[in-house]
Design a protein around this motif. Structure first.
Motif, mmCIF file in Angstrom:
data_model
loop_
_atom_site.group_PDB
_atom_site.id
_atom_site.type_symbol
_atom_site.label_atom_id
_atom_site.label_comp_id
_atom_site.label_asym_id
_atom_site.label_seq_id
_atom_site.Cartn_x
_atom_site.Cartn_y
_atom_site.Cartn_z
ATOM 1 N N VAL A 62 33.833 -40.913 60.076
ATOM 2 C CA VAL A 62 34.409 -42.188 59.642
ATOM 3 C C VAL A 62 34.353 -43.174 60.804
ATOM 4 C CG1 VAL A 62 36.465 -43.353 58.788
ATOM 5 C CG2 VAL A 62 35.904 -41.047 57.985
ATOM 6 N N GLN A 63 33.899 -44.388 60.510
ATOM 7 C CA GLN A 63 33.763 -45.438 61.514
ATOM 8 C C GLN A 63 34.580 -46.654 61.109
ATOM 9 O OE1 GLN A 63 29.772 -47.121 61.652
ATOM 10 N NE2 GLN A 63 30.020 -47.773 63.775
ATOM 11 N N THR A 84 35.244 -47.203 66.273
ATOM 12 C CA THR A 84 35.899 -45.913 66.394
ATOM 13 C C THR A 84 35.070 -44.841 65.705
ATOM 14 O OG1 THR A 84 37.143 -46.043 64.316
ATOM 15 C CG2 THR A 84 38.102 -47.116 66.257
ATOM 16 N N MET A 85 35.303 -43.603 66.086
ATOM 17 C CA MET A 85 34.668 -42.468 65.432
ATOM 18 C C MET A 85 35.720 -41.400 65.190
ATOM 19 S SD MET A 85 33.425 -39.172 65.842
ATOM 20 C CE MET A 85 32.964 -38.847 67.527
ATOM 21 N N SER A 86 35.839 -40.973 63.936
ATOM 22 C CA SER A 86 36.772 -39.911 63.577
ATOM 23 C C SER A 86 36.017 -38.855 62.788
ATOM 24 C CB SER A 86 37.920 -40.459 62.721
ATOM 25 O OG SER A 86 38.586 -41.507 63.370
ATOM 26 N N ASP A 87 36.186 -37.584 63.155
ATOM 27 C CA ASP A 87 35.517 -36.527 62.417
ATOM 28 C C ASP A 87 36.034 -35.168 62.877
ATOM 29 O OD1 ASP A 87 33.281 -35.893 60.475
ATOM 30 O OD2 ASP A 87 32.691 -34.674 62.182
ATOM 31 N N ILE A 110 19.770 -40.164 54.789
ATOM 32 C CA ILE A 110 21.230 -39.986 54.769
ATOM 33 C C ILE A 110 21.793 -40.931 53.708
ATOM 34 C CG2 ILE A 110 23.377 -40.147 56.073
ATOM 35 C CD1 ILE A 110 21.895 -39.498 58.587
ATOM 36 N N GLN A 111 22.097 -40.374 52.545
ATOM 37 C CA GLN A 111 22.560 -41.209 51.427
ATOM 38 C C GLN A 111 23.956 -41.765 51.673
ATOM 39 O OE1 GLN A 111 20.920 -38.122 50.721
ATOM 40 N NE2 GLN A 111 19.066 -39.377 50.513
ATOM 41 N N LYS A 112 24.814 -40.968 52.296
ATOM 42 C CA LYS A 112 26.189 -41.415 52.560
ATOM 43 C C LYS A 112 26.377 -41.504 54.069
ATOM 44 C CE LYS A 112 30.978 -40.648 51.141
ATOM 45 N NZ LYS A 112 31.927 -39.756 50.436
ATOM 46 N N GLN A 113 26.310 -42.715 54.571
ATOM 47 C CA GLN A 113 26.360 -42.931 56.014
ATOM 48 C C GLN A 113 27.800 -43.158 56.468
ATOM 49 O OE1 GLN A 113 23.809 -46.329 56.409
ATOM 50 N NE2 GLN A 113 22.022 -45.268 55.605
ATOM 51 N N GLY A 114 28.133 -42.554 57.618
ATOM 52 C CA GLY A 114 29.492 -42.687 58.119
ATOM 53 C C GLY A 114 29.611 -43.412 59.441
ATOM 54 N N PHE A 146 23.019 -50.468 55.405
ATOM 55 C CA PHE A 146 24.083 -49.802 56.149
ATOM 56 C C PHE A 146 25.433 -50.290 55.642
ATOM 57 C CE2 PHE A 146 20.788 -50.236 59.709
ATOM 58 C CZ PHE A 146 20.223 -48.993 59.432
ATOM 59 N N PRO A 147 26.340 -49.400 55.215
ATOM 60 C CA PRO A 147 27.661 -49.843 54.743
ATOM 61 C C PRO A 147 28.459 -50.534 55.836
ATOM 62 C CG PRO A 147 27.594 -47.451 55.016
ATOM 63 C CD PRO A 147 26.191 -47.932 55.161
ATOM 64 N N ALA A 148 28.234 -50.146 57.083
ATOM 65 C CA ALA A 148 28.838 -50.786 58.253
ATOM 66 C C ALA A 148 27.927 -50.497 59.432
ATOM 67 C CB ALA A 148 30.238 -50.254 58.514
#
Length: 380
Positions: A2-3, A84-87, A316-320, A351-353
């Protein structure tokens, strides 16, 4: 993965930081890594310290720039972009070192320790396909090649992925900065190691094609990145002849006709920094004596941006998480052609973000190059 992305152009640092931190949704302790890029109109060392103080339990890495990039604003200047990066299935560990242009060998242990902390298997070829390193390297001390050589020697795995960019300073060419956990250096590099169960893809986008004209670098000063002769004559004269233009027009052609170095089926761009009064040619990355280089011609940058975005979407269909390193010379070229909004809009389509910066150079694996987009995409 998550970004979150925060942007500010408030010239007052304290107000800018309040603005940035106020845009984030999570608790400061909930993030695994913080990456920020900023104009040198801010006090970068102080900025680095204050961001680290806000996120004391995160890995915090930053770089000064020659322009910032974010999804809401596109190409910006005199601003700060923080992501930010969360994972839960990703391990992250960073390191910073100075004096890379002098005695790089002394940094081997601290680099190995940081890599090992992230779960990377140092010295085990083929064991790190789920790992990569994000690098920020100071852009004015000709240290990119030395940094890449050091990292590759420490990791000892030819398949280990390295990607990053050279810090800028708003085209002042005085001093660049990189930082890690509040510490800032100007003759070194900051590295963030990732080991993740998420799929990631790193791609290099090239908007030039070989012209079919090869030039032989018959005289080169490797340390200063200066070409003394091409085809045993003045570089400026040889370059102009290859383009069939007057020598006086060589400087104007450099942005649209850089040089290309062939490695197998790939061509990597070496940008021309300047033509000196004696006719020699300064370069933005290392060149080698007796090497053959291709004279490059420009392609349709918008169409290639679409092709690149689609390639990422297909893989990558669902980019994070999306981070972009775009050479400052590409940014300048886009500005001159009125393409910055079209390029930014194209990225938004795929890109979603996204966020990133305009760099003084780009790095991937073993090589340093110019006038390239380097993109890192990690799945959600």
């Amino acid at each position: 993965m998550v970004q979150e992305i925060a942007f500010t152009s408030n010239p007052n640092m304290d107000a800018a930081l309040r603005d940035l931190f106020g845009q984030l949704k999570g608790n400061p302790s909930s993030y695994k890594a913080i990456i920020f890029v900023a104009s040198v109109c801010y006090d970068f060392p102080l900025l680095s310290q204050k961001i680290h103080e806000q996120f004391p339990h995160c890995e915090v890495m930053g770089a000064s720039t020659s322009g910032e990039i974010c999804d809401t604003k596109g190409f910006t200047k005199k601003s700060i972009v923080l992501t930010t990066m969360s994972d839960p299935v990703t391990r992250v560990s960073g390191v910073i070192f100075d004096g890379i242009d002098q005695f790089p060998i002394v940094h081997r242990k601290k680099i190995a320790d940081a890599a090992t902390k992230a779960g990377i298997c140092v010295g085990r070829p083929g064991a790190n396909k789920d790992c990569f390193a994000l690098t920020f390297i100071n852009g004015l001390c000709n240290a990119e090649e030395a940094t890449l050589a050091l990292l590759n020697a420490v990791i000892g795995d030819k398949d280990f992925a390295i990607a990053g960019g050279s810090a800028g300073d708003d085209l002042q060419f005085k001093q660049t900065y990189v930082s890690y956990n509040g510490e800032t250096v100007s003759h070194g590099a900051a590295v963030l190691f990732f080991k993740t169960q998420k799929k990631f893809v790193i791609k290099r986008e090239n908007i030039f094609a070989p012209s079919g004209k090869t030039l032989r670098l018959t005289g080169v000063d490797i340390e200063s990145r200066t070409i003394r002769t091409i085809n045993n004559q003045s570089p400026k004269r040889a370059y102009a002849q290859a383009l069939d233009i007057a020598e006086s027009e060589a400087g104007n052609a450099a942005l649209t006709h850089p040089l290309g170095r062939a490695y197998g089926d790939d061509v990597f761009i070496s940008s021309i920094a300047n033509f000196n009064p004696d006719g020699s040619m300064g370069m933005y990355c290392r060149v080698l004596p007796n090497a053959g280089v291709e004279l490059m011609n420009p392609l349709d940058a918008v169409q290639i941006a679409h092709d690149t975005g689609k390639a990422f979407s297909d893989e990558i269909q669902k980019q994070g998480f999306v981070f972009l390193v775009n050479c400052i010379l590409r940014t300048i070229g886009f500005e001159q052609q009125g393409l910055t909004e079209r390029i930014a809009d194209t990225w938004r389509k795929y890109f979603p973000a996204y966020c990133g910066f305009s760099s003084y150079g780009e790095q991937k694996d073993h090589l340093n190059f110019n006038q390239t987009l380097l993109a890192i995409v990690v799945e959600a």
